[in-house]
Design a protein around this motif. Structure first.
Motif: not given
Length: 238
Positions: A135-158
């Motif tokens: 999900v690199s360069k994704a737009n998550f402005k004002e998003a909700y990620f409560s209790k998210g399991y966000l492991q070993s993933s690509n968030f570069d530039g998000a």
């Protein structure tokens, strides 16, 4: 001890609930009345024992709190198999149930999905599962990620500006150049994550989480978009 008075009060309340009340002169009970029958003495001993246990329980409950742990951080956490037959699985869908407990009508599984540059501002993605997800360069402005399991993933530039990312885990993920400006990150783990160049300006981070993040060796560099110094934006002591 800091909580001694409160603990003693709770213990006395608990003792009263068991039926034990210390007699006082105002109640018209003389000292000789305390020398009751063997049965009465046995009941008093039992009440005193319950009082002691209640005191210990109160002290344990009022001791220093443990650090908050992100969901999915248990050592033997097992994820279900990926349903590759679901052709619509790799899509960002906002929950209509509400984010408080990451409630959904079914498992929100985005493992191994390619969603680079995705647009999801304001989306409720609470409880989402991501491993090997891009999900690199994704737009998550004002998003909700409560209790998210966000492991070993690509968030570069998000971009997580103003997002709610509490009780989540980014363990082993790469977040190079990611923006967390004014985001809520309480109870969230960055253990083993690459946060070089990330911007945490004005982000809400718990004291325990802050200490752990400041120990991350990748906490360095500047954000390529905002120009913020990564370590300074977290508030770590140099």
């Amino acid at each position: 001890m800091k909580f001694g008075v409160t603990a003693l009060y709770l213990a006395l309340v608990a003792g009263s609930a068991t039926g034990f009340v210390t007699p006082t002169p105002k109640q018209g009970i003389s000292p000789s009345a305390l020398n009751g029958s063997p049965l009465e003495m046995e009941n008093m001993k039992e009440s005193m024992s319950k009082l002691a246990v209640a005191s210990l329980v109160s002290l344990s409950l009022l001791s220093a709190p443990l650090p908050a742990l992100a969901d999915g951080q248990t050592e033997k956490f097992k994820l279900p198999p990926i349903d590759f037959t679901d052709k619509t699985r790799c899509s960002l869908n906002s929950s209509t149930i509400g984010q408080a407990n990451a409630a959904r009508d079914k498992l929100y599984d985005l493992r191994q999905c390619k969603l680079s540059g995705a647009e999801a501002p304001g989306f409720d993605l609470s409880g989402v599962i991501m491993t090997d997800t891009d999900v690199s360069k994704a737009n998550f402005k004002e998003a909700y990620f409560s209790k998210g399991y966000l492991q070993s993933s690509n968030f570069d530039g998000a971009d997580f500006t103003n997002a709610i990312v509490d009780r989540a885990t980014f363990k082993g993920s790469t977040l190079r150049g990611t923006i967390f400006t004014n985001a809520v990150l309480t109870g969230t783990s960055f253990e083993g994550a690459d946060v070089e160049g990330a911007d945490f300006t004005e982000a809400a981070i718990g004291s325990f989480d802050l200490k752990q993040l400041c120990k991350n060796p990748t906490l360095k560099g500047e954000n390529p978009k905002t120009g913020a110094d990564t370590r300074f934006s977290v508030g770590c002591v140099p």
